[in-house]
Design a protein around this motif. Structure first.
Motif, PDB file in Angstrom:
ATOM      1  N   TYR A 237       0.855  -1.327  -0.100  1.00  0.00           N
ATOM      2  CA  TYR A 237       0.088   0.206  -0.060  1.00  0.00           C
ATOM      3  C   TYR A 237       0.770   1.402   0.026  1.00  0.00           C
ATOM      4  CZ  TYR A 237      -3.244  -3.676   1.303  1.00  0.00           C
ATOM      5  OH  TYR A 237      -3.992  -4.723   1.631  1.00  0.00           O
ATOM      6  N   ASP A 238       2.015   1.118   0.180  1.00  0.00           N
ATOM      7  CA  ASP A 238       2.893   2.278   0.350  1.00  0.00           C
ATOM      8  C   ASP A 238       3.892   2.333  -0.718  1.00  0.00           C
ATOM      9  OD1 ASP A 238       4.670   4.248   1.181  1.00  0.00           O
ATOM     10  OD2 ASP A 238       4.588   3.484   3.431  1.00  0.00           O
ATOM     11  N   ILE A 239       3.578   3.366  -1.355  1.00  0.00           N
ATOM     12  CA  ILE A 239       4.210   3.662  -2.712  1.00  0.00           C
ATOM     13  C   ILE A 239       5.800   4.206  -2.334  1.00  0.00           C
ATOM     14  CG2 ILE A 239       3.405   6.001  -3.035  1.00  0.00           C
ATOM     15  CD1 ILE A 239       3.450   5.365  -6.079  1.00  0.00           C
ATOM     16  N   ILE A 240       5.972   4.721  -1.464  1.00  0.00           N
ATOM     17  CA  ILE A 240       7.309   5.176  -1.024  1.00  0.00           C
ATOM     18  C   ILE A 240       8.140   3.788  -0.784  1.00  0.00           C
ATOM     19  CG2 ILE A 240       8.769   6.779   0.538  1.00  0.00           C
ATOM     20  CD1 ILE A 240       6.214   8.462   0.764  1.00  0.00           C
ATOM     21  N   LEU A 241       7.659   2.894   0.136  1.00  0.00           N
ATOM     22  CA  LEU A 241       8.798   1.850   0.385  1.00  0.00           C
ATOM     23  C   LEU A 241       8.803   1.103  -0.824  1.00  0.00           C
ATOM     24  CD1 LEU A 241       6.700   0.077   3.254  1.00  0.00           C
ATOM     25  CD2 LEU A 241       8.841   1.366   3.511  1.00  0.00           C
ATOM     26  N   ARG A 242       7.885   1.056  -1.723  1.00  0.00           N
ATOM     27  CA  ARG A 242       8.251   0.391  -3.019  1.00  0.00           C
ATOM     28  C   ARG A 242       9.398   1.145  -3.882  1.00  0.00           C
ATOM     29  NH1 ARG A 242       3.261  -0.422  -5.973  1.00  0.00           N
ATOM     30  NH2 ARG A 242       2.349   0.666  -4.279  1.00  0.00           N
ATOM     31  N   ARG A 243       9.032   2.456  -3.886  1.00  0.00           N
ATOM     32  CA  ARG A 243      10.095   3.023  -4.576  1.00  0.00           C
ATOM     33  C   ARG A 243      11.453   3.053  -3.930  1.00  0.00           C
ATOM     34  NH1 ARG A 243       8.024   8.764  -3.874  1.00  0.00           N
ATOM     35  NH2 ARG A 243       6.211   8.085  -5.152  1.00  0.00           N
ATOM     36  N   ASN A 244      11.612   3.030  -2.644  1.00  0.00           N
ATOM     37  CA  ASN A 244      12.734   2.595  -2.060  1.00  0.00           C
ATOM     38  C   ASN A 244      13.488   1.447  -2.303  1.00  0.00           C
ATOM     39  OD1 ASN A 244      13.150   5.369  -0.785  1.00  0.00           O
ATOM     40  ND2 ASN A 244      12.052   4.794   0.934  1.00  0.00           N
ATOM     41  N   VAL A 245      12.663   0.266  -2.399  1.00  0.00           N
ATOM     42  CA  VAL A 245      13.134  -1.076  -2.713  1.00  0.00           C
ATOM     43  C   VAL A 245      13.706  -1.133  -4.027  1.00  0.00           C
ATOM     44  CG1 VAL A 245      12.651  -3.404  -3.079  1.00  0.00           C
ATOM     45  CG2 VAL A 245      12.031  -2.113  -0.957  1.00  0.00           C
ATOM     46  N   GLU A 246      12.934  -0.344  -4.991  1.00  0.00           N
ATOM     47  CA  GLU A 246      13.407  -0.247  -6.397  1.00  0.00           C
ATOM     48  C   GLU A 246      14.642   0.617  -6.676  1.00  0.00           C
ATOM     49  OE1 GLU A 246      10.252   0.979  -8.912  1.00  0.00           O
ATOM     50  OE2 GLU A 246       9.259  -1.184  -8.156  1.00  0.00           O
ATOM     51  N   ALA A 247      14.758   1.615  -5.819  1.00  0.00           N
ATOM     52  CA  ALA A 247      15.990   2.539  -5.984  1.00  0.00           C
ATOM     53  C   ALA A 247      17.114   1.654  -5.461  1.00  0.00           C
ATOM     54  CB  ALA A 247      15.654   3.644  -5.400  1.00  0.00           C
ATOM     55  N   ALA A 248      17.071   0.972  -4.336  1.00  0.00           N
ATOM     56  CA  ALA A 248      18.090   0.238  -3.802  1.00  0.00           C
ATOM     57  C   ALA A 248      18.949  -0.824  -4.681  1.00  0.00           C
ATOM     58  CB  ALA A 248      17.525  -0.400  -2.568  1.00  0.00           C
ATOM     59  N   ARG A 249      18.186  -1.264  -5.533  1.00  0.00           N
ATOM     60  CA  ARG A 249      18.957  -2.074  -6.572  1.00  0.00           C
ATOM     61  C   ARG A 249      19.742  -1.370  -7.599  1.00  0.00           C
ATOM     62  NH1 ARG A 249      14.223  -4.033 -10.720  1.00  0.00           N
ATOM     63  NH2 ARG A 249      13.191  -2.332 -10.586  1.00  0.00           N
ATOM     64  N   LYS A 250      20.714  -2.139  -8.066  1.00  0.00           N
ATOM     65  CA  LYS A 250      21.771  -1.562  -9.303  1.00  0.00           C
ATOM     66  C   LYS A 250      20.815  -1.544 -10.355  1.00  0.00           C
ATOM     67  CE  LYS A 250      26.187  -3.063  -7.383  1.00  0.00           C
ATOM     68  NZ  LYS A 250      26.919  -4.182  -7.375  1.00  0.00           N
ATOM     69  N   LYS A 251      21.374  -0.727 -11.393  1.00  0.00           N
ATOM     70  CA  LYS A 251      20.413  -0.689 -12.726  1.00  0.00           C
ATOM     71  C   LYS A 251      20.268  -2.086 -13.212  1.00  0.00           C
ATOM     72  CE  LYS A 251      20.482   4.231 -14.219  1.00  0.00           C
ATOM     73  NZ  LYS A 251      21.632   4.886 -13.246  1.00  0.00           N
ATOM     74  N   GLY A 252      18.766  -2.347 -13.466  1.00  0.00           N
ATOM     75  CA  GLY A 252      18.471  -3.342 -14.179  1.00  0.00           C
ATOM     76  C   GLY A 252      18.509  -4.882 -13.531  1.00  0.00           C
ATOM     77  N   ALA A 253      19.134  -4.682 -11.772  1.00  0.00           N
ATOM     78  CA  ALA A 253      19.065  -5.845 -11.149  1.00  0.00           C
ATOM     79  C   ALA A 253      17.701  -6.336 -10.785  1.00  0.00           C
ATOM     80  CB  ALA A 253      19.861  -5.470  -9.622  1.00  0.00           C
ATOM     81  N   PRO A 254      17.554  -7.531 -10.577  1.00  0.00           N
ATOM     82  CA  PRO A 254      16.111  -8.179 -10.309  1.00  0.00           C
ATOM     83  C   PRO A 254      15.505  -8.009  -9.033  1.00  0.00           C
ATOM     84  CG  PRO A 254      17.739  -9.769 -10.528  1.00  0.00           C
ATOM     85  CD  PRO A 254      18.564  -8.577 -10.706  1.00  0.00           C
ATOM     86  N   ILE A 255      14.219  -7.847  -8.974  1.00  0.00           N
ATOM     87  CA  ILE A 255      13.556  -8.155  -7.556  1.00  0.00           C
ATOM     88  C   ILE A 255      12.719  -9.266  -7.592  1.00  0.00           C
ATOM     89  CG2 ILE A 255      11.828  -7.061  -6.050  1.00  0.00           C
ATOM     90  CD1 ILE A 255      12.795  -4.547  -6.955  1.00  0.00           C
ATOM     91  N   HIS A 256      12.984 -10.284  -6.591  1.00  0.00           N
ATOM     92  CA  HIS A 256      12.358 -11.501  -6.513  1.00  0.00           C
ATOM     93  C   HIS A 256      11.411 -11.411  -5.378  1.00  0.00           C
ATOM     94  CE1 HIS A 256      15.450 -13.006  -9.138  1.00  0.00           C
ATOM     95  NE2 HIS A 256      16.481 -12.567  -8.433  1.00  0.00           N
ATOM     96  N   ALA A 257      10.148 -11.944  -5.863  1.00  0.00           N
ATOM     97  CA  ALA A 257       9.251 -11.823  -4.638  1.00  0.00           C
ATOM     98  C   ALA A 257       8.725 -13.178  -4.150  1.00  0.00           C
ATOM     99  CB  ALA A 257       7.927 -11.023  -5.102  1.00  0.00           C
ATOM    100  N   ILE A 258       8.480 -13.363  -2.952  1.00  0.00           N
ATOM    101  CA  ILE A 258       8.075 -14.776  -2.417  1.00  0.00           C
ATOM    102  C   ILE A 258       6.875 -14.510  -1.426  1.00  0.00           C
ATOM    103  CG2 ILE A 258       8.888 -16.461  -1.075  1.00  0.00           C
ATOM    104  CD1 ILE A 258      11.712 -14.828  -1.718  1.00  0.00           C
ATOM    105  N   THR A 259       5.963 -15.257  -1.646  1.00  0.00           N
ATOM    106  CA  THR A 259       4.577 -15.069  -0.930  1.00  0.00           C
ATOM    107  C   THR A 259       3.744 -16.225  -1.008  1.00  0.00           C
ATOM    108  OG1 THR A 259       2.629 -13.542  -0.404  1.00  0.00           O
ATOM    109  CG2 THR A 259       3.541 -13.645  -2.704  1.00  0.00           C
ATOM    110  N   ALA A 260       2.745 -16.359  -0.165  1.00  0.00           N
ATOM    111  CA  ALA A 260       1.944 -17.215  -0.048  1.00  0.00           C
ATOM    112  C   ALA A 260       0.453 -16.734  -0.801  1.00  0.00           C
ATOM    113  CB  ALA A 260       1.695 -18.028   1.023  1.00  0.00           C
TER     114      ALA A 260
END
Ligand code: ZN
Ligand code: ZN
Length: 456
Positions: A237-260
């Motif tokens: 729900y928090d766009i700023i949190l997501r923005r921060n996770v995206e900015a924390a990766r190097k350019k083009g680096a992947p974000i993997h997600a894990i959930t039930a």
């Protein structure tokens, strides 16, 4: 000195004042282009603002005032004010992450074996790592998802990469930390959460375990980020949190997600890059819910009591010697019956997001020192208690979304020796969430049966 400064700042954005080195040396690095300086709060051509420290862009989080530092009208960010004021006249410094090349020799100390499906999940992640592509692991509660990320992380570390495993839930991070320290022995690991923040120490860690909140210091720092419990509040729900996770990766680096319990948005985002793990690690299906209509339970609660059928359910668990969790929709409703439940048994406690002793109470339940706990959705994830029996009071309340109910049901039957158990929903009427939850669990159990066939 120069190397030390770069080790300190690399992969992050930090306020100029927080860099504890000689100013001339810092200025020299800026002149050489090794460090980049940005305005703390920037005003864009459109008139909107952005805070370079916490990446907030929401207008209502900015205040304009007469600044004592520069004597002008200055705008500062209210959102991260608690960490010290960042305003239009303050400077933040960034430095790209150092390429590590390789890590000191370490021991990958995991000698467990993957189930057929865990292997499938781990393989998919290793492949995704090789192809530098984000991947979603949609694994039922109790599938053994933590083990699934060990192999891909080992693959990343072998190439000298820096990775982060983050979660919106601090409990998840606290549980992961000792396991990672054991499996990746000798690897530099840092653990960050509220109370153990990154206060600007040199960043030279192969693995960063952190709550999503703690990632805002980082800037193009990680070669891959794993988001565990990617759908948990407040991350989705928090766009700023997501923005921060995206900015924390190097350019083009992947974000993997894990959930039930992936949200629709997550399923859309990953589409074909998804692996479904419909089986629990012990190979038994998910225990399905039973529904019990219970009108006017709120009347009993308002009198500080539990309805008779719920008392009977609680007594039955105590008589059978089985630990239980009883979920409530609100802290008030639960606190209102505290005296009442403690008359049923004095060791029953109530836990919620504000309970300081939450972890301790859960451990006591595990150790058999308490017969049961009343809880809010705070315990919907991240807890494993052998033999636990679960009931929800007021399952039709809006806080019990489909995802929340699946997670709550996921507490039941997690251990190999006790793969079943009660999952009772006391409710005053059917909701779409309840129906969708039941449908989804049945679907997953069908997929589980099919996977079992394949594995033969
Ligand atoms: Zn800010
Ligand atoms: Zn100023």
């Amino acid at each position: 000195m120069e190397r030390q400064i770069i080790e300190w700042v690399n992969g992050r954005i930090l306020p100029y004042e927080n860099i504890p080195f000689n100013k001339e040396a810092i200025e020299a690095l800026i002149a050489q282009g090794e460090l980049e300086v940005l305005r703390g709060v920037e005003r864009r051509a459109s008139g909107s603002y952005i805070c370079r420290r916490c990446r907030n862009e929401e207008r209502y989080y900015f205040e304009t005032y007469t600044c004592a530092a520069c004597g002008e009208r200055c705008t500062y960010c209210v959102r991260c004010f608690r960490m010290g004021r960042i305003s239009s006249c303050s400077k933040v410094v960034r430095c790209r992450a150092i390429e590590r090349g390789n890590w000191p020799k370490y021991e990958y100390d995991w000698n467990g074996t993957y189930s057929y499906l865990q292997q499938r999940g781990a393989d998919a992640l290793v492949r995704a790592a090789r192809e530098n592509e984000g991947h979603l692991i949609y694994a039922v509660c109790g599938a053994g998802k933590t083990e699934m990320i060990f192999a891909p992380i080992d693959a990343y570390l072998k190439e000298g990469k820096q990775i982060a495993v983050v979660s919106p839930r601090v409990d998840v991070i606290l549980e992961l930390a000792p396991r990672f320290e054991k499996v990746f022995r000798g690897v530099p690991i840092q653990v960050l959460y509220g109370g153990a923040e990154d206060r600007g120490q040199p960043f030279h860690h192969a693995i960063t375990l952190a709550t999503t909140h703690q990632l805002f210091h980082y800037d193009e720092a990680f070669d891959a980020i794993f988001v565990d419990e990617a759908d948990a509040f407040p991350y989705t729900y928090d766009i700023i949190l997501r923005r921060n996770v995206e900015a924390a990766r190097k350019k083009g680096a992947p974000i993997h997600a894990i959930t039930a319990t992936p949200t629709k948005a997550l399923e859309r985002e990953y589409r074909e890059n998804t692996t479904i793990i419909p089986s629990r690690f012990h190979g038994h299906p998910l225990p399905l819910p039973t529904f019990r209509m219970l009108m006017r339970y709120e009347k009993a609660l308002s009198k500080g009591k539990l309805p008779r059928v719920v008392v009977e359910w609680v007594r039955a668990q105590i008589d059978a010697g089985l630990p239980f969790l009883l979920f409530f929709h609100s802290i008030e409703a639960m606190e209102g019956v505290r005296d009442f439940v403690q008359r049923i048994h004095p060791t029953i406690e109530v836990v919620h997001s504000e309970s300081a002793q939450r972890k301790e109470f859960v451990q006591q339940l595990r150790d058999g020192e308490r017969v049961g706990l009343c809880t809010t959705t705070i315990l919907e994830r991240g807890v494993t208690i052998p033999k636990v029996q679960v009931a929800v009071l007021g399952a039709e309340q809006p806080i019990f979304t489909k995802e929340a109910l699946i997670q709550i049901g996921g507490r039941v039957g997690r251990s190999k020796d006790h793969p079943t158990g009660d999952f009772v929903l006391f409710h005053a009427g059917w909701t779409r969430a309840m129906k969708a939850m039941e449908r989804e669990m049945k679907k997953l159990n069908r997929l589980h049966e099919r996977a079992k066939e394949e594995a033969r």
